[in-house]
Write a protein that holds these residues in place. Structure first.
Motif, PDB file in Angstrom:
ATOM      1  N   GLU A   7       0.821  -1.208   0.000  1.00  0.00           N
ATOM      2  CA  GLU A   7       0.000   0.000   0.000  1.00  0.00           C
ATOM      3  C   GLU A   7       0.860   1.265   0.000  1.00  0.00           C
ATOM      4  N   ASP A   8       1.978   1.229   0.714  1.00  0.00           N
ATOM      5  CA  ASP A   8       2.873   2.381   0.796  1.00  0.00           C
ATOM      6  C   ASP A   8       4.240   1.957   0.268  1.00  0.00           C
ATOM      7  N   GLY A   9       4.531   2.330  -0.972  1.00  0.00           N
ATOM      8  CA  GLY A   9       5.777   1.913  -1.603  1.00  0.00           C
ATOM      9  C   GLY A   9       7.004   2.451  -0.899  1.00  0.00           C
ATOM     10  N   TYR A  10       6.939   3.684  -0.410  1.00  0.00           N
ATOM     11  CA  TYR A  10       8.080   4.287   0.276  1.00  0.00           C
ATOM     12  C   TYR A  10       8.413   3.518   1.560  1.00  0.00           C
ATOM     13  N   ALA A  11       7.377   3.183   2.330  1.00  0.00           N
ATOM     14  CA  ALA A  11       7.591   2.438   3.572  1.00  0.00           C
ATOM     15  C   ALA A  11       8.098   1.031   3.277  1.00  0.00           C
ATOM     16  N   TYR A  12       7.611   0.438   2.203  1.00  0.00           N
ATOM     17  CA  TYR A  12       8.027  -0.917   1.840  1.00  0.00           C
ATOM     18  C   TYR A  12       9.511  -0.941   1.468  1.00  0.00           C
ATOM     19  N   ILE A  13       9.957   0.042   0.690  1.00  0.00           N
ATOM     20  CA  ILE A  13      11.367   0.129   0.308  1.00  0.00           C
ATOM     21  C   ILE A  13      12.232   0.299   1.548  1.00  0.00           C
ATOM     22  N   GLN A  14      11.822   1.200   2.452  1.00  0.00           N
ATOM     23  CA  GLN A  14      12.585   1.426   3.675  1.00  0.00           C
ATOM     24  C   GLN A  14      12.689   0.147   4.502  1.00  0.00           C
ATOM     25  N   GLN A  15      11.570  -0.561   4.617  1.00  0.00           N
ATOM     26  CA  GLN A  15      11.549  -1.798   5.402  1.00  0.00           C
ATOM     27  C   GLN A  15      12.480  -2.844   4.807  1.00  0.00           C
ATOM     28  N   ARG A  16      12.420  -3.025   3.482  1.00  0.00           N
ATOM     29  CA  ARG A  16      13.253  -4.045   2.837  1.00  0.00           C
ATOM     30  C   ARG A  16      14.745  -3.723   2.990  1.00  0.00           C
ATOM     31  N   ILE A  17      15.100  -2.462   2.813  1.00  0.00           N
ATOM     32  CA  ILE A  17      16.510  -2.079   2.913  1.00  0.00           C
ATOM     33  C   ILE A  17      16.995  -2.159   4.361  1.00  0.00           C
ATOM     34  N   ASP A  18      16.151  -1.770   5.315  1.00  0.00           N
ATOM     35  CA  ASP A  18      16.532  -1.876   6.729  1.00  0.00           C
ATOM     36  C   ASP A  18      16.789  -3.335   7.112  1.00  0.00           C
ATOM     37  N   GLU A  19      15.977  -4.242   6.576  1.00  0.00           N
ATOM     38  CA  GLU A  19      16.158  -5.668   6.876  1.00  0.00           C
ATOM     39  C   GLU A  19      17.512  -6.158   6.370  1.00  0.00           C
ATOM     40  N   ILE A  20      17.879  -5.736   5.161  1.00  0.00           N
ATOM     41  CA  ILE A  20      19.166  -6.148   4.602  1.00  0.00           C
ATOM     42  C   ILE A  20      20.310  -5.558   5.411  1.00  0.00           C
ATOM     43  N   LYS A  21      20.193  -4.288   5.781  1.00  0.00           N
ATOM     44  CA  LYS A  21      21.262  -3.636   6.541  1.00  0.00           C
ATOM     45  C   LYS A  21      21.461  -4.287   7.909  1.00  0.00           C
ATOM     46  N   SER A  22      20.390  -4.812   8.490  1.00  0.00           N
ATOM     47  CA  SER A  22      20.502  -5.444   9.804  1.00  0.00           C
ATOM     48  C   SER A  22      21.102  -6.842   9.723  1.00  0.00           C
ATOM     49  N   LYS A  23      21.126  -7.413   8.528  1.00  0.00           N
ATOM     50  CA  LYS A  23      21.555  -8.807   8.357  1.00  0.00           C
ATOM     51  C   LYS A  23      23.030  -8.938   8.019  1.00  0.00           C
ATOM     52  N   TYR A  24      23.599  -7.923   7.338  1.00  0.00           N
ATOM     53  CA  TYR A  24      24.969  -8.028   6.850  1.00  0.00           C
ATOM     54  C   TYR A  24      25.836  -6.892   7.381  1.00  0.00           C
ATOM     55  N   THR A  25      27.151  -7.107   7.312  1.00  0.00           N
ATOM     56  CA  THR A  25      28.107  -6.085   7.721  1.00  0.00           C
ATOM     57  C   THR A  25      29.193  -5.946   6.662  1.00  0.00           C
ATOM     58  N   GLY A  26      29.973  -4.866   6.765  1.00  0.00           N
ATOM     59  CA  GLY A  26      31.111  -4.677   5.880  1.00  0.00           C
ATOM     60  C   GLY A  26      30.731  -4.479   4.427  1.00  0.00           C
ATOM     61  N   PRO A  27      31.702  -4.623   3.526  1.00  0.00           N
ATOM     62  CA  PRO A  27      31.436  -4.445   2.095  1.00  0.00           C
ATOM     63  C   PRO A  27      30.363  -5.385   1.562  1.00  0.00           C
ATOM     64  N   GLU A  28      30.238  -6.576   2.190  1.00  0.00           N
ATOM     65  CA  GLU A  28      29.200  -7.513   1.757  1.00  0.00           C
ATOM     66  C   GLU A  28      27.824  -6.871   1.871  1.00  0.00           C
ATOM     67  N   ARG A  29      27.653  -6.068   2.922  1.00  0.00           N
ATOM     68  CA  ARG A  29      26.364  -5.399   3.096  1.00  0.00           C
ATOM     69  C   ARG A  29      26.125  -4.396   1.978  1.00  0.00           C
ATOM     70  N   ASN A  30      27.186  -3.712   1.530  1.00  0.00           N
ATOM     71  CA  ASN A  30      27.031  -2.782   0.417  1.00  0.00           C
ATOM     72  C   ASN A  30      26.454  -3.502  -0.796  1.00  0.00           C
ATOM     73  N   TYR A  31      26.984  -4.694  -1.065  1.00  0.00           N
ATOM     74  CA  TYR A  31      26.497  -5.485  -2.203  1.00  0.00           C
ATOM     75  C   TYR A  31      25.018  -5.812  -2.043  1.00  0.00           C
ATOM     76  N   TYR A  32      24.650  -6.346  -0.883  1.00  0.00           N
ATOM     77  CA  TYR A  32      23.277  -6.805  -0.716  1.00  0.00           C
ATOM     78  C   TYR A  32      22.269  -5.659  -0.720  1.00  0.00           C
ATOM     79  N   VAL A  33      22.651  -4.511  -0.156  1.00  0.00           N
ATOM     80  CA  VAL A  33      21.737  -3.363  -0.189  1.00  0.00           C
ATOM     81  C   VAL A  33      21.559  -2.880  -1.626  1.00  0.00           C
ATOM     82  N   ALA A  34      22.671  -2.769  -2.377  1.00  0.00           N
ATOM     83  CA  ALA A  34      22.568  -2.342  -3.777  1.00  0.00           C
ATOM     84  C   ALA A  34      21.753  -3.344  -4.588  1.00  0.00           C
ATOM     85  N   MET A  35      21.938  -4.644  -4.325  1.00  0.00           N
ATOM     86  CA  MET A  35      21.163  -5.647  -5.047  1.00  0.00           C
ATOM     87  C   MET A  35      19.688  -5.583  -4.676  1.00  0.00           C
ATOM     88  N   GLU A  36      19.411  -5.216  -3.427  1.00  0.00           N
ATOM     89  CA  GLU A  36      18.016  -5.032  -3.020  1.00  0.00           C
ATOM     90  C   GLU A  36      17.378  -3.882  -3.799  1.00  0.00           C
TER      91      GLU A  36
END
Length: 333
Positions: free
Chosen positions: A148-177
């Motif tokens: 229903e809210d695309g902006y909130a959905y994007i924020q939620q998905r990216i926050d989930e990825i950021k909480s899961k990974y660290t270091g340069p690997e996280r950069n990859y996964y956030v960009a891929m998200e």
């Protein structure tokens, strides 16, 4: 007629297979063809190195055969690419009738191979720029819930990825998200210098102290704001790194040493390395390019990047936070 938005019953196409499963199947076929072309090209290059003067003069039957196979596969590759693009266009026009291909980019524990990303990048670059958030609204997410809210959905998905990974690997996964969300929406992020489209009338000097916001992915973002957004997660600080600050990071690496999630920069532009192929001297990069090209996810050669003064940095959110903290301290003195 569309089913009710709370419906979790998937709608099947005429063949009885979910459309996004067909896209995945075609993508796998595409990757297989790309792999075959790469292997045949290596065989041909190896054969050519063994040629003597007589072989060069008379011609090599093996090379001719390999060239014919490569040409035939290249024709199939281009045909399949058009099919995938057409299917993707059909998918993004379906609204809530079908669950989106949440696994299209295989987000998870496995980093995509160079050939897989090369195939995916062609699909991505075939899409026009547009508002990702607005184009996600009305679609069904991976849990069968309508977005229903695309902006909130994007924020939620990216926050989930950021909480899961660290270091340069996280950069990859956030960009891929970001790439995955774009493909689900059917549009790429538009370019906007200093990301000021979300703050109409804001001066560039003010924009650099605005909070880093995932809304910019939909409303407009530039190169350093994109990379800062990917790495940044300290809500106590505001702003992003200026493009000329990225080359100050250490260590400095060569392109053949680059890993997914590393940064490429030259003091005037910056982006994220998504994959590296030292054998061919190519990398796949994701970056907010320019007003004419918007967000790009593409294959480039080491030579192209090095000729423009680019080099590689391995850095993560700790660098961004420390630099911003230092800037704020200097401003308050």
């Amino acid at each position: 007629m569309h089913p009710p938005h709370n419906s979790k019953v998937p709608v099947y196409n005429n063949t009885g297979t979910l459309l996004f499963q067909e896209v995945l199947q075609k993508r796998d076929e595409y990757v297989e063809i790309c792999t075959k072309i790469a292997n045949l090209s290596k065989q041909k290059a190896s054969c050519e190195q063994s040629h003597n003067e007589e072989t060069i003069e008379k011609g090599c039957g093996n090379c001719s055969s390999l060239s014919a196979q490569i040409k035939a596969l290249e024709i199939k590759r281009l045909e399949l690419r058009e099919i995938i693009i057409a299917m993707l266009a059909e998918f993004v026009g379906i609204d809530a009738e079908i669950a989106p291909p949440a696994d299209l980019t295989a987000i998870g524990d496995d980093i995509l191979t160079f050939e897989e990303q090369k195939a995916l990048s062609e699909i991505y670059m075939a899409m026009p720029p547009g508002n990702i958030a607005e184009n996600l609204e009305g679609k069904v997410d991976e849990n069968g819930v309508v977005i229903e809210d695309g902006y909130a959905y994007i924020q939620q998905r990216i926050d989930e990825i950021k909480s899961k990974y660290t270091g340069p690997e996280r950069n990859y996964y956030v960009a891929m998200e970001v790439i995955e969300l774009s493909i689900l929406a059917g549009v790429r992020s538009p370019y906007e210098h200093n990301g000021t489209s979300c703050k109409p009338g804001m001066e560039a000097s003010e924009a650099t102290r605005a909070p880093v916001d995932t809304k910019w992915l939909s409303l407009g973002i530039d190169c350093n704001a994109f990379v800062s957004m990917v790495m940044f997660d300290d809500e106590s600080l505001q702003g992003w790194l200026e493009v000329q600050q990225f080359p100050e990071a250490q260590p400095v690496l060569t392109f053949d040493e680059a890993q997914p999630g590393d940064i490429f920069c030259n003091g005037g532009h910056v982006g994220i390395i998504m994959s590296n192929n030292p054998e061919t001297g190519e990398v796949i990069i994701c970056h907010a390019s320019s007003h004419n090209n918007d967000m790009k996810y593409e294959v480039v050669t080491y030579e192209e990047l090095e000729s423009q003064g680019y080099s590689v940095r391995r850095m993560d959110r700790t660098y961004v936070s420390s630099r911003l903290q230092k800037e704020l301290e200097n401003e308050n003195q």
